[in-house]
Design a protein around this motif. Structure first.
Motif, PDB file in Angstrom:
ATOM      1  N   ARG A  66       0.818  -1.214   0.000  1.00  0.00           N
ATOM      2  CA  ARG A  66       0.000   0.000   0.000  1.00  0.00           C
ATOM      3  C   ARG A  66       0.852   1.264   0.000  1.00  0.00           C
ATOM      4  NH1 ARG A  66      -5.447  -0.989   3.669  1.00  0.00           N
ATOM      5  NH2 ARG A  66      -6.014  -3.023   2.763  1.00  0.00           N
ATOM      6  N   LEU A  67       2.044   1.195   0.578  1.00  0.00           N
ATOM      7  CA  LEU A  67       2.916   2.365   0.652  1.00  0.00           C
ATOM      8  C   LEU A  67       4.011   2.349  -0.404  1.00  0.00           C
ATOM      9  CD1 LEU A  67       3.340   2.546   4.545  1.00  0.00           C
ATOM     10  CD2 LEU A  67       1.901   4.010   3.107  1.00  0.00           C
ATOM     11  N   ASN A  68       4.032   1.278  -1.216  1.00  0.00           N
ATOM     12  CA  ASN A  68       5.037   1.135  -2.270  1.00  0.00           C
ATOM     13  C   ASN A  68       6.450   1.257  -1.709  1.00  0.00           C
ATOM     14  OD1 ASN A  68       5.936   0.709  -4.910  1.00  0.00           O
ATOM     15  ND2 ASN A  68       5.990   2.916  -5.368  1.00  0.00           N
ATOM     16  N   THR A  69       6.731   0.461  -0.671  1.00  0.00           N
ATOM     17  CA  THR A  69       8.039   0.491  -0.023  1.00  0.00           C
ATOM     18  C   THR A  69       8.417  -0.925   0.400  1.00  0.00           C
ATOM     19  OG1 THR A  69       9.353   1.602   1.679  1.00  0.00           O
ATOM     20  CG2 THR A  69       7.152   0.888   2.310  1.00  0.00           C
ATOM     21  N   LEU A 118      -0.275  13.307  12.497  1.00  0.00           N
ATOM     22  CA  LEU A 118       0.662  13.317  11.372  1.00  0.00           C
ATOM     23  C   LEU A 118       0.523  12.054  10.540  1.00  0.00           C
ATOM     24  CD1 LEU A 118       3.044  14.452   9.781  1.00  0.00           C
ATOM     25  CD2 LEU A 118       4.575  13.481  11.513  1.00  0.00           C
ATOM     26  N   ASP A 119       0.435  10.902  11.197  1.00  0.00           N
ATOM     27  CA  ASP A 119       0.308   9.640  10.469  1.00  0.00           C
ATOM     28  C   ASP A 119      -1.049   9.495   9.803  1.00  0.00           C
ATOM     29  OD1 ASP A 119       2.855   8.797  11.017  1.00  0.00           O
ATOM     30  OD2 ASP A 119       2.305   7.580  12.742  1.00  0.00           O
ATOM     31  N   ALA A 120      -2.059  10.152  10.352  1.00  0.00           N
ATOM     32  CA  ALA A 120      -3.408  10.037   9.780  1.00  0.00           C
ATOM     33  C   ALA A 120      -3.533  10.783   8.459  1.00  0.00           C
ATOM     34  CB  ALA A 120      -4.442  10.563  10.781  1.00  0.00           C
ATOM     35  N   VAL A 121      -2.680  11.780   8.225  1.00  0.00           N
ATOM     36  CA  VAL A 121      -2.856  12.627   7.039  1.00  0.00           C
ATOM     37  C   VAL A 121      -1.776  12.415   5.981  1.00  0.00           C
ATOM     38  CG1 VAL A 121      -4.051  14.406   8.365  1.00  0.00           C
ATOM     39  CG2 VAL A 121      -1.559  14.548   8.091  1.00  0.00           C
ATOM     40  N   THR A 122      -0.915  11.421   6.158  1.00  0.00           N
ATOM     41  CA  THR A 122       0.160  11.227   5.189  1.00  0.00           C
ATOM     42  C   THR A 122       0.346   9.752   4.852  1.00  0.00           C
ATOM     43  OG1 THR A 122       2.493  11.689   4.716  1.00  0.00           O
ATOM     44  CG2 THR A 122       1.975  10.993   6.943  1.00  0.00           C
ATOM     45  N   SER A 123       0.853   9.518   3.648  1.00  0.00           N
ATOM     46  CA  SER A 123       1.291   8.186   3.238  1.00  0.00           C
ATOM     47  C   SER A 123       2.778   8.183   2.905  1.00  0.00           C
ATOM     48  CB  SER A 123       0.486   7.702   2.021  1.00  0.00           C
ATOM     49  OG  SER A 123      -0.869   7.498   2.359  1.00  0.00           O
ATOM     50  N   ASN A 124       3.437   9.284   3.186  1.00  0.00           N
ATOM     51  CA  ASN A 124       4.872   9.385   2.974  1.00  0.00           C
ATOM     52  C   ASN A 124       5.588   8.588   4.057  1.00  0.00           C
ATOM     53  OD1 ASN A 124       7.533  10.983   3.798  1.00  0.00           O
ATOM     54  ND2 ASN A 124       7.192  11.303   1.601  1.00  0.00           N
ATOM     55  N   ALA A 130       8.331   9.287  11.265  1.00  0.00           N
ATOM     56  CA  ALA A 130       8.477  10.411  12.191  1.00  0.00           C
ATOM     57  C   ALA A 130       7.275  10.518  13.127  1.00  0.00           C
ATOM     58  CB  ALA A 130       8.648  11.711  11.404  1.00  0.00           C
ATOM     59  N   GLY A 131       6.078  10.319  12.576  1.00  0.00           N
ATOM     60  CA  GLY A 131       4.884  10.358  13.405  1.00  0.00           C
ATOM     61  C   GLY A 131       4.875   9.262  14.451  1.00  0.00           C
ATOM     62  N   ARG A 132       5.294   8.066  14.045  1.00  0.00           N
ATOM     63  CA  ARG A 132       5.368   6.958  15.004  1.00  0.00           C
ATOM     64  C   ARG A 132       6.435   7.228  16.060  1.00  0.00           C
ATOM     65  NH1 ARG A 132       2.013   3.251  16.388  1.00  0.00           N
ATOM     66  NH2 ARG A 132       3.663   1.692  16.587  1.00  0.00           N
ATOM     67  N   ALA A 133       7.523   7.882  15.683  1.00  0.00           N
ATOM     68  CA  ALA A 133       8.551   8.229  16.664  1.00  0.00           C
ATOM     69  C   ALA A 133       7.987   9.199  17.703  1.00  0.00           C
ATOM     70  CB  ALA A 133       9.763   8.832  15.966  1.00  0.00           C
ATOM     71  N   VAL A 134       7.210  10.196  17.238  1.00  0.00           N
ATOM     72  CA  VAL A 134       6.581  11.130  18.175  1.00  0.00           C
ATOM     73  C   VAL A 134       5.621  10.383  19.088  1.00  0.00           C
ATOM     74  CG1 VAL A 134       5.054  13.125  18.351  1.00  0.00           C
ATOM     75  CG2 VAL A 134       6.861  13.091  16.628  1.00  0.00           C
ATOM     76  N   GLY A 184      -7.830  -3.269   8.646  1.00  0.00           N
ATOM     77  CA  GLY A 184      -6.925  -3.682   7.589  1.00  0.00           C
ATOM     78  C   GLY A 184      -7.625  -4.431   6.466  1.00  0.00           C
ATOM     79  N   GLU A 185      -8.669  -5.187   6.796  1.00  0.00           N
ATOM     80  CA  GLU A 185      -9.390  -5.967   5.791  1.00  0.00           C
ATOM     81  C   GLU A 185     -10.450  -5.151   5.058  1.00  0.00           C
ATOM     82  OE1 GLU A 185     -11.043  -9.491   7.458  1.00  0.00           O
ATOM     83  OE2 GLU A 185      -9.101 -10.495   7.710  1.00  0.00           O
ATOM     84  N   HIS A 186     -10.995  -4.111   5.706  1.00  0.00           N
ATOM     85  CA  HIS A 186     -12.165  -3.452   5.133  1.00  0.00           C
ATOM     86  C   HIS A 186     -12.037  -1.940   4.970  1.00  0.00           C
ATOM     87  CE1 HIS A 186     -14.342  -7.223   5.607  1.00  0.00           C
ATOM     88  NE2 HIS A 186     -13.962  -7.260   6.865  1.00  0.00           N
ATOM     89  N   ALA A 187     -10.930  -1.330   5.400  1.00  0.00           N
ATOM     90  CA  ALA A 187     -10.840   0.130   5.319  1.00  0.00           C
ATOM     91  C   ALA A 187      -9.384   0.554   5.147  1.00  0.00           C
ATOM     92  CB  ALA A 187     -11.447   0.768   6.575  1.00  0.00           C
ATOM     93  N   ASP A 188      -9.183   1.846   4.989  1.00  0.00           N
ATOM     94  CA  ASP A 188      -7.852   2.421   4.872  1.00  0.00           C
ATOM     95  C   ASP A 188      -7.174   2.394   6.238  1.00  0.00           C
ATOM     96  OD1 ASP A 188      -5.610   3.864   4.295  1.00  0.00           O
ATOM     97  OD2 ASP A 188      -6.636   5.755   3.887  1.00  0.00           O
ATOM     98  N   PHE A 189      -5.906   2.013   6.280  1.00  0.00           N
ATOM     99  CA  PHE A 189      -5.219   1.882   7.565  1.00  0.00           C
ATOM    100  C   PHE A 189      -5.083   3.226   8.281  1.00  0.00           C
ATOM    101  CE2 PHE A 189      -1.746   3.075   4.739  1.00  0.00           C
ATOM    102  CZ  PHE A 189      -0.925   3.853   5.530  1.00  0.00           C
ATOM    103  N   HIS A 190      -5.222   4.350   7.573  1.00  0.00           N
ATOM    104  CA  HIS A 190      -5.145   5.659   8.226  1.00  0.00           C
ATOM    105  C   HIS A 190      -6.239   5.839   9.272  1.00  0.00           C
ATOM    106  CE1 HIS A 190      -2.749   6.503   4.563  1.00  0.00           C
ATOM    107  NE2 HIS A 190      -2.100   7.347   5.347  1.00  0.00           N
ATOM    108  N   VAL A 191      -7.332   5.074   9.144  1.00  0.00           N
ATOM    109  CA  VAL A 191      -8.410   5.151  10.140  1.00  0.00           C
ATOM    110  C   VAL A 191      -7.869   4.849  11.539  1.00  0.00           C
ATOM    111  CG1 VAL A 191     -10.575   4.079  10.888  1.00  0.00           C
ATOM    112  CG2 VAL A 191     -10.208   4.601   8.468  1.00  0.00           C
TER     113      VAL A 191
END
Length: 490
Positions: A66-69, A118-124, A130-134, A184-191
């Motif tokens: 999903r993040l192409n990484t 921060l993590d909710a509004v980005t896919s970078n 960085a958001g997870r570190a905070v 993870g099965e039914h929605a965007d992980f940003h939720v």
């Protein structure tokens, strides 16, 4: 030297005896309704922090696509949180003792809300890391919340409050895994990040309105050299534990960092013994009750985390592996839900046991229950309900043990250092979890079966891991029984 040691010991004893008189006045004026409100607000923050730590685990396998990484980059979403949390927990605890436990609790909750937003509004990917570190800094909220409630609630409510907030560690994990699987099965992980952002912000807003500041603050100057040495040493220790499986346990990076960690932590102890306003009071932390409680905490952390990694993956494995049931991610997470709910239900029971038997015996009882649960996991592998019952027993024992640990820490720590001491106890549990991840991963990788070109851990590997966890439970019980009874837990 001896006179200094005796003087320091007398000061510690005086501070411990003075804890009740220093805090008696604000406690007497706390109404039952106010006490419940304070507990509810602090408990919500603890639940959200615990939830944020487990939410990503079930969705990690789908994130690279999903993040192409790469999967290696995705792993840093967990590693960054672990490293920052390990640094923040002891440092925030000491700052809470110096400048206010509620103040530092609000800083920790701010980190949860800001990192989640921060993590909710980005896919970078770098920004997500960085958001997870905070978010990692929010791990300090749980020991700070326990210390704050110990200071402001009426004495008769403290044991129950501590037990309830401690139970949130398990409840968050138990709720987070099925919730993340469902999303993870039914929605965007940003939720997932929006959930912790909104709830974290609500908890932050409610804290200054509903929770009083602790009455005792030591003030003083921050021990910068101690903070740098401890932070660097912990990062050097935890980074190879998190990455050792991919780097190789015999690689130069892994061995070099572990050696560096040992050197830095030894230097930290030497320096802290010579500092007047130390980040960690080594003399107080090296007293037998504190050392044995932290050892038991490390072993409990090991056992609980191994239950998380050894339950959902166990039931989700295909039946052709010789043990799995081909369950979905959601079902795998739901298998842990009874464990978390039992931890919550046993909170008042644990508080009562602490009053009747003492915190050290209650801690030993919890450890033996954990060992019994792991014994069941070794021998009973034929059906999902056997796995659920075994995991639930482990969770119940963990909840009882977690309730007793802060009581032991608080009883044997001067009031001016109570948040720092609870922070170090929480850090011990985190170290246990990191060891469980490293040791458990190595054990499961050592014996595998191949299905469809994929290597899965064998049943024998899981049984070895479960047996090691059972032994850890027995060791925790032995450590607890050697803790001096001290004053009665009334």
């Amino acid at each position: 030297m001896r006179e200094n040691a005796l003087g320091r010991r007398a000061a510690v004893t005086e501070a411990m005896l003075g804890r009740r008189t220093d805090q008696q006045q604000p406690r007497e004026h706390a109404s039952p309704g106010r006490a419940w409100l304070e507990l509810g607000v602090v408990g919500l923050g603890a639940l959200m922090v615990s939830l944020s730590q487990s939410l990503l685990v079930p969705v990690l396998p789908i994130l690279p696509q999903r993040l192409n990484t790469s999967s290696g980059n995705v792993e840093w979403l967990l590693t960054s949180t672990l490293l920052v949390g390990a640094v923040a927990v002891p440092v925030f605890g000491r700052l809470g003792d110096m400048f206010g436990k509620r103040l530092m609790l609000m800083v920790a909750l701010t980190a949860l809300a800001a990192g989640s937003l921060l993590d909710a509004v980005t896919s970078n990917v770098p920004l997500l890391i960085a958001g997870r570190a905070v978010q990692g800094a929010s791990l300090a909220a749980i020991p700070l919340g326990i210390s704050l409630l110990s200071s402001v609630l009426p004495p008769q409510r403290v044991r129950g409050a501590i037990a309830l907030v401690s139970a949130m560690l398990g409840v968050g994990g138990a709720l987070g895994l099925p919730l993340a699987g469902l999303v993870g099965e039914h929605a965007d992980f940003h939720v997932l990040f929006w959930i912790t952002a909104v709830a974290g912000a609500a908890s932050l807003a409610a804290t200054p309105l509903a929770v009083r500041e602790a009455p005792s603050r030591s003030g003083g100057r921050v021990d910068i050299p101690g903070a740098v040495l401890l932070s660097t040493g912990l990062v050097a220790l935890l980074l190879p534990l998190a990455q050792g499986e991919s780097w190789g346990w015999g690689s130069l990076r892994t061995v070099g960092l572990l050696v560096l960690a040992l050197v830095l932590l030894v230097v930290f102890v030497v320096v802290e013994r010579r500092v007047v306003a130390a980040l960690v009071d080594i003399s107080a932390m090296s007293r037998r009750p504190i050392m044995l409680t932290n050892l038991a905490s490390l072993l409990f952390g090991f056992a609980l985390f191994a239950s998380l990694i050894g339950t959902s993956s166990f039931v989700e494995a295909p039946r052709a592996a010789g043990y799995g049931f081909g369950s979905s991610i959601v079902v795998g997470g739901l298998c842990l839900l009874p464990s978390g709910l039992l931890m919550l239900a046993l909170a008042p029971v644990a508080a009562r046991l602490i009053g009747l038997w003492g915190a050290h015996r209650t801690l030993a009882l919890g450890a033996l229950i954990v060992a019994a649960g792991w014994l069941m996991r070794v021998v009973a592998t034929g059906s999902v309900w056997e796995v659920v019952i075994g995991s639930t027993i482990i969770g119940g024992g963990t909840g009882i043990g977690y309730a007793a640990m802060p009581t032991l820490i608080n009883r044997n720590t001067p009031v001016s250092e109570i948040a720092a001491a609870n922070g170090l106890n929480s850090l011990s549990r985190s170290l246990g979890s990191s060891l469980a991840s490293a040791v458990g991963g190595s054990i499961l990788a050592a014996s595998t079966v191949t299905l469809g070109g994929f290597a899965l851990p064998s049943l024998a590997a899981y049984r070895v891991l479960f047996a090691v966890c059972g032994a850890a439970g027995v060791a925790a019980a032995v450590a607890a029984l050697f803790i001096p009874p001290g004053e009665p837990d009334r």
